[in-house]
Design a protein around this motif. Structure first.
Motif, PDB file in Angstrom:
ATOM      1  N   PRO A  19       0.835  -1.293  -0.039  1.00 25.83           N
ATOM      2  CA  PRO A  19      -0.014  -0.149  -0.131  1.00 25.83           C
ATOM      3  C   PRO A  19       0.951   1.264   0.137  1.00 25.83           C
ATOM      4  CG  PRO A  19       0.162  -0.951   2.292  1.00 25.83           C
ATOM      5  CD  PRO A  19       0.912  -1.920   1.367  1.00 25.83           C
ATOM      6  N   ALA A  20       0.319   2.342  -0.242  1.00 21.17           N
ATOM      7  CA  ALA A  20       0.969   3.558  -0.093  1.00 21.17           C
ATOM      8  C   ALA A  20       1.356   3.969   1.147  1.00 21.17           C
ATOM      9  CB  ALA A  20      -0.169   4.659  -0.668  1.00 21.17           C
ATOM     10  N   GLY A  21       2.670   4.479   1.405  1.00 16.74           N
ATOM     11  CA  GLY A  21       3.166   4.860   2.810  1.00 16.74           C
ATOM     12  C   GLY A  21       4.599   4.757   2.606  1.00 16.74           C
ATOM     13  N   PRO A  22       5.333   4.925   3.851  1.00 17.49           N
ATOM     14  CA  PRO A  22       6.755   5.407   3.555  1.00 17.49           C
ATOM     15  C   PRO A  22       7.698   4.418   3.061  1.00 17.49           C
ATOM     16  CG  PRO A  22       5.643   5.626   5.819  1.00 17.49           C
ATOM     17  CD  PRO A  22       4.596   5.085   5.115  1.00 17.49           C
ATOM     18  N   GLU A  23       7.440   3.135   2.996  1.00 12.82           N
ATOM     19  CA  GLU A  23       8.074   2.098   2.347  1.00 12.82           C
ATOM     20  C   GLU A  23       7.869   2.261   0.874  1.00 12.82           C
ATOM     21  OE1 GLU A  23       9.035  -2.595   2.328  1.00 12.82           O
ATOM     22  OE2 GLU A  23       7.472  -1.965   3.486  1.00 12.82           O
ATOM     23  N   ARG A  24       6.704   2.271   0.267  1.00 12.10           N
ATOM     24  CA  ARG A  24       6.393   2.523  -1.020  1.00 12.10           C
ATOM     25  C   ARG A  24       6.964   3.975  -1.594  1.00 12.10           C
ATOM     26  NH1 ARG A  24       4.035   0.715  -5.696  1.00 12.10           N
ATOM     27  NH2 ARG A  24       3.146  -0.789  -4.709  1.00 12.10           N
ATOM     28  N   LEU A  25       7.078   4.837  -0.853  1.00  7.10           N
ATOM     29  CA  LEU A  25       7.660   6.160  -1.195  1.00  7.10           C
ATOM     30  C   LEU A  25       9.284   6.065  -1.420  1.00  7.10           C
ATOM     31  CD1 LEU A  25       7.381   9.181  -1.869  1.00  7.10           C
ATOM     32  CD2 LEU A  25       7.719   9.563   0.680  1.00  7.10           C
ATOM     33  N   ALA A  26       9.662   5.342  -0.614  1.00  4.17           N
ATOM     34  CA  ALA A  26      11.252   5.077  -0.358  1.00  4.17           C
ATOM     35  C   ALA A  26      11.487   4.251  -1.805  1.00  4.17           C
ATOM     36  CB  ALA A  26      11.517   4.397   0.846  1.00  4.17           C
ATOM     37  N   ILE A  27      10.792   3.306  -2.049  1.00  5.53           N
ATOM     38  CA  ILE A  27      11.024   2.605  -3.460  1.00  5.53           C
ATOM     39  C   ILE A  27      10.737   3.540  -4.567  1.00  5.53           C
ATOM     40  CG2 ILE A  27      10.122   0.690  -4.822  1.00  5.53           C
ATOM     41  CD1 ILE A  27       9.633  -0.725  -2.107  1.00  5.53           C
ATOM     42  N   GLU A  28       9.838   4.374  -4.439  1.00  5.70           N
ATOM     43  CA  GLU A  28       9.878   5.113  -5.673  1.00  5.70           C
ATOM     44  C   GLU A  28      10.824   5.997  -5.659  1.00  5.70           C
ATOM     45  OE1 GLU A  28       7.707   4.891  -8.119  1.00  5.70           O
ATOM     46  OE2 GLU A  28       6.445   3.350  -7.072  1.00  5.70           O
ATOM     47  N   LEU A  29      11.287   6.770  -4.733  1.00  6.71           N
ATOM     48  CA  LEU A  29      12.385   7.812  -4.722  1.00  6.71           C
ATOM     49  C   LEU A  29      13.796   6.977  -5.160  1.00  6.71           C
ATOM     50  CD1 LEU A  29      11.841   9.576  -1.506  1.00  6.71           C
ATOM     51  CD2 LEU A  29      11.402  10.543  -3.681  1.00  6.71           C
ATOM     52  N   GLU A  30      13.804   5.576  -4.632  1.00 10.27           N
ATOM     53  CA  GLU A  30      15.157   4.942  -5.150  1.00 10.27           C
ATOM     54  C   GLU A  30      14.849   4.513  -6.689  1.00 10.27           C
ATOM     55  OE1 GLU A  30      18.586   2.543  -5.220  1.00 10.27           O
ATOM     56  OE2 GLU A  30      17.990   4.244  -4.058  1.00 10.27           O
ATOM     57  N   THR A  31      13.637   4.247  -7.228  1.00 11.58           N
ATOM     58  CA  THR A  31      13.615   4.211  -8.547  1.00 11.58           C
ATOM     59  C   THR A  31      13.736   5.380  -9.538  1.00 11.58           C
ATOM     60  OG1 THR A  31      11.486   2.804  -8.231  1.00 11.58           O
ATOM     61  CG2 THR A  31      11.450   3.754 -10.384  1.00 11.58           C
ATOM     62  N   ASP A  32      13.485   6.598  -8.892  1.00 13.13           N
ATOM     63  CA  ASP A  32      13.837   7.921  -9.433  1.00 13.13           C
ATOM     64  C   ASP A  32      15.311   7.990  -9.747  1.00 13.13           C
ATOM     65  OD1 ASP A  32      11.182   8.355  -9.655  1.00 13.13           O
ATOM     66  OD2 ASP A  32      11.275   9.892  -8.110  1.00 13.13           O
ATOM     67  N   ARG A  33      16.039   7.392  -8.694  1.00 15.69           N
ATOM     68  CA  ARG A  33      17.522   7.509  -8.633  1.00 15.69           C
ATOM     69  C   ARG A  33      18.231   6.693  -9.539  1.00 15.69           C
ATOM     70  NH1 ARG A  33      22.059   5.186  -6.991  1.00 15.69           N
ATOM     71  NH2 ARG A  33      21.059   3.367  -6.360  1.00 15.69           N
ATOM     72  N   ARG A  34      17.444   5.427  -9.719  1.00 10.15           N
ATOM     73  CA  ARG A  34      18.104   4.436 -10.601  1.00 10.15           C
ATOM     74  C   ARG A  34      17.670   4.861 -12.017  1.00 10.15           C
ATOM     75  NH1 ARG A  34      19.568  -0.742  -8.353  1.00 10.15           N
ATOM     76  NH2 ARG A  34      19.379  -0.918  -6.174  1.00 10.15           N
ATOM     77  N   ALA A  35      16.495   5.465 -12.170  1.00  4.07           N
ATOM     78  CA  ALA A  35      16.188   5.790 -13.659  1.00  4.07           C
ATOM     79  C   ALA A  35      17.062   7.235 -14.067  1.00  4.07           C
ATOM     80  CB  ALA A  35      14.693   5.820 -13.772  1.00  4.07           C
ATOM     81  N   ALA A  36      17.529   7.861 -13.229  1.00  4.96           N
ATOM     82  CA  ALA A  36      17.968   9.127 -13.768  1.00  4.96           C
ATOM     83  C   ALA A  36      19.143   9.274 -14.723  1.00  4.96           C
ATOM     84  CB  ALA A  36      18.521   9.847 -12.315  1.00  4.96           C
ATOM     85  N   GLY A  37      19.781   8.188 -14.748  1.00  8.50           N
ATOM     86  CA  GLY A  37      21.272   8.162 -15.317  1.00  8.50           C
ATOM     87  C   GLY A  37      21.100   9.053 -16.883  1.00  8.50           C
ATOM     88  N   PRO A  38      20.264   8.220 -17.744  1.00 11.11           N
ATOM     89  CA  PRO A  38      20.094   8.913 -18.966  1.00 11.11           C
ATOM     90  C   PRO A  38      19.770  10.501 -19.177  1.00 11.11           C
ATOM     91  CG  PRO A  38      18.919   6.829 -18.916  1.00 11.11           C
ATOM     92  CD  PRO A  38      19.074   7.370 -17.515  1.00 11.11           C
ATOM     93  N   TYR A  39      19.155  10.877 -17.970  1.00 14.56           N
ATOM     94  CA  TYR A  39      18.751  12.412 -18.153  1.00 14.56           C
ATOM     95  C   TYR A  39      19.938  13.525 -18.157  1.00 14.56           C
ATOM     96  CZ  TYR A  39      13.881  10.678 -18.072  1.00 14.56           C
ATOM     97  OH  TYR A  39      12.807   9.867 -18.218  1.00 14.56           O
ATOM     98  N   ALA A  40      20.998  12.700 -17.612  1.00 13.19           N
ATOM     99  CA  ALA A  40      22.151  13.549 -17.539  1.00 13.19           C
ATOM    100  C   ALA A  40      22.682  14.030 -19.003  1.00 13.19           C
ATOM    101  CB  ALA A  40      23.501  12.968 -16.810  1.00 13.19           C
ATOM    102  N   VAL A  41      22.214  13.335 -20.137  1.00 10.91           N
ATOM    103  CA  VAL A  41      22.683  13.947 -21.293  1.00 10.91           C
ATOM    104  C   VAL A  41      21.776  15.105 -21.843  1.00 10.91           C
ATOM    105  CG1 VAL A  41      20.810  12.618 -22.679  1.00 10.91           C
ATOM    106  CG2 VAL A  41      23.144  12.835 -23.640  1.00 10.91           C
ATOM    107  N   LEU A  42      20.603  15.307 -21.103  1.00  7.67           N
ATOM    108  CA  LEU A  42      19.856  16.809 -21.383  1.00  7.67           C
ATOM    109  C   LEU A  42      20.393  17.984 -20.449  1.00  7.67           C
ATOM    110  CD1 LEU A  42      16.441  15.334 -21.674  1.00  7.67           C
ATOM    111  CD2 LEU A  42      18.053  15.700 -23.568  1.00  7.67           C
ATOM    112  N   SER A  43      20.215  19.043 -20.935  1.00 12.59           N
ATOM    113  CA  SER A  43      20.432  20.243 -19.965  1.00 12.59           C
ATOM    114  C   SER A  43      19.185  20.415 -19.269  1.00 12.59           C
ATOM    115  CB  SER A  43      20.731  21.656 -21.038  1.00 12.59           C
ATOM    116  OG  SER A  43      19.344  21.941 -21.573  1.00 12.59           O
TER     117      SER A  43
END
Length: 254
Positions: free
Chosen positions: A214-238
């Motif tokens: 369910p929604a809550g601190p644990e899911r939020l933490a996983i979503e934030l970690e997902t953002d971190r892991r998905a971030a790499g390609p965006y470094a190619v854009l300004s």
């Protein structure tokens, strides 16, 4: 927004729902604008289902999706049910399954995918009419993102990756910009899906347990970690390009 807010991990999270919305709009337009009728002509969803999901690889001459890649793409589905579905599509003569479990389109399957690309060309031209500049910018930025994501994926050498199984999307000469946008968005979604799977795996979850979380601190933490892991390609854009991508996606109809 300022440059700090548009850091790669931040934009990865902000873009995810916009990417999903725009992609789904194109796919639904395709289904309602001739895709469902096209599927029926080839035997219905039982015959064509996974071809649509795997189109960005299987539409290419000689394109194959290996067993681990298919498992990654279908990680939230029952593997036994998936195998039975593939069995039916093999029986319909749409998919060929190799001895090693790899999947490819038969001649009939390839003909279906060629027609599907045409349906997507027609419906996206109508859906995004009057937004040629916006679509062009997005196609260009997504092309750079996916190219860099492929480089990063090769360096990481993941055990099984949905993104690596389907990227780069098949784009024959003359592919209309609407189809380029739709399929590049589709491929980028798989990049985030891999990041999400890595995040919930690291947190000790399985595909079934994360679906039930369910929604809550644990899911939020996983979503934030997902953002971190998905971030790499965006470094190619300004930072300005990241904002432009978000604004252009938000402005597209659908």
């Amino acid at each position: 927004m300022n440059a700090v807010e548009l850091a790669p991990h931040r934009i990865a999270g902000l873009l995810a729902p916009a990417v999903d919305r725009t992609f789904r709009a194109g796919i639904l337009a395709g289904r309602d604008g001739g895709g469902a009728e096209l599927s029926q002509r080839y035997g219905g969803i039982t015959a064509t289902g996974f071809l649509v999901d795997l189109r960005t690889r299987l539409a290419a001459p000689g394109g194959t999706v290996d067993g681990p890649g298919f498992a990654a793409i279908t990680r939230y589905q029952d593997p036994v049910a998936c195998r039975r579905t593939v069995d039916k599509q093999v029986t319909h003569g749409m998919i060929y399954r190799g001895p090693d479990g790899s999947l490819s389109a038969t001649e009939r399957g390839a003909a279906f995918l060629a027609e599907l690309y045409q349906v997507h060309a027609e419906v996206t031209e109508e859906l995004w009419a009057g937004h040629d500049d916006r679509v062009g910018r997005l196609v260009s930025m997504l092309g750079r993102l996916l190219s860099y994501a492929l480089v990063l994926a090769e360096e990481a050498n993941p055990v099984a990756s949905a993104f690596a199984a389907l990227a780069p999307p098949y784009e024959p000469d003359g592919t209309p910009s609407g189809v380029l946008l739709l399929n590049r968005l589709s491929t980028l979604r798989h990049h985030r899906a891999d990041a999400h799977a890595a995040a919930w795996t690291a947190a000790g979850h399985t595909a079934s347990s994360i679906a039930a979380l369910p929604a809550g601190p644990e899911r939020l933490a996983i979503e934030l970690e997902t953002d971190r892991r998905a971030a790499g390609p965006y470094a190619v854009l300004s930072a300005e390009e990241r904002l432009s991508m978000l604004a252009d996606l938000a402005a597209l109809p659908g």
